[in-house]
Design an enzyme around this catalytic site. Sequence first.
Site, PDB file in Angstrom:
ATOM      1  N   VAL A 102       1.038  -1.150   0.114  1.00  0.00           N
ATOM      2  CA  VAL A 102       0.038  -0.038   0.000  1.00  0.00           C
ATOM      3  C   VAL A 102       0.936   1.268   0.067  1.00  0.00           C
ATOM      4  O   VAL A 102       1.984   1.343   0.647  1.00  0.00           O
ATOM      5  CB  VAL A 102      -1.037  -0.068   1.394  1.00  0.00           C
ATOM      6  CG1 VAL A 102      -1.687   1.416   1.064  1.00  0.00           C
ATOM      7  CG2 VAL A 102      -1.823  -1.243   1.383  1.00  0.00           C
ATOM      8  N   CYS A 103       0.511   2.428  -0.837  1.00  0.00           N
ATOM      9  CA  CYS A 103       1.299   3.453  -0.679  1.00  0.00           C
ATOM     10  C   CYS A 103       2.664   3.280  -1.310  1.00  0.00           C
ATOM     11  O   CYS A 103       2.804   2.642  -2.046  1.00  0.00           O
ATOM     12  CB  CYS A 103       1.137   4.185   0.468  1.00  0.00           C
ATOM     13  SG  CYS A 103       1.521   5.954   0.524  1.00  0.00           S
ATOM     14  N   THR A 104       3.657   3.891  -0.396  1.00  0.00           N
ATOM     15  CA  THR A 104       5.007   3.862  -0.837  1.00  0.00           C
ATOM     16  C   THR A 104       5.698   2.623  -0.630  1.00  0.00           C
ATOM     17  O   THR A 104       6.991   2.213  -0.666  1.00  0.00           O
ATOM     18  CB  THR A 104       5.836   4.899  -0.276  1.00  0.00           C
ATOM     19  OG1 THR A 104       5.746   5.140   1.085  1.00  0.00           O
ATOM     20  CG2 THR A 104       5.486   6.391  -0.907  1.00  0.00           C
TER      21      THR A 104
END
Length: 228
Positions: A102-104
């Site tokens: 998720v995300c970075t």
Amino acid sequence: MSAPLQIGLLVFPRVTQLDFTGPLQVFSSVPGAKLHLVWKRIEPVPSDSVLTLTPTTTFADCPQLDVICVPGGGGTDDLLNDEEVLDFLRRQAEGAKYVTSVCTGSLALGAAGLLKGYRAATHWSAMEMLGQFGATPTRTRVCVDRNRITGGGVTAGIDFALTLVSILVDRTTAEAIQLQLEYNPAPPFNSGSPDTASAEVLALLRERGAPRQARRLEAVARASARVM
């Protein structure tokens, strides 16, 4: 009786808690799932907010996972060149059914060499960095490419988790969890993407994030030099 689904989420200093608590809440409702919060040691881990997290297992004691998930946050930068973390991700990826983020958190997968030749999503501010790890940046809330499933920034973690549940179990189960959570977003503003935010808001956020962005670019450069 079938074996429980083993789902592990990495926790680390300065993780963005919503990156993993959103998916964690979804996965907690999956019948027969066993959840693990994984870190190097069993000791309190500070998130990027006031919340402190407690891992449930260590790298050494973690079972083979069916799903390994790496959330993002400011602490991601330190993971990119941490060989203990990257080795753990590589080992788990060999036997996992799904390698996810998720995300970075996708940058950490990239630094471990796990996104070469795959399409992947991440937070909008890190999108162009994915290419340095041989991935194809994909601007979408959830990106599914074979057994790599990656989510966009922060709140996309819920979308990611529901998508994964529909694959692991079935769509009806995923929709029932969505209803249970009353996940029916209707944001008060239309500024949740750089494509829709005003120029003023975008400029403000870029200015505030410039020092962090510079540190991340440096970490990505060092990590990608080893991978590519």
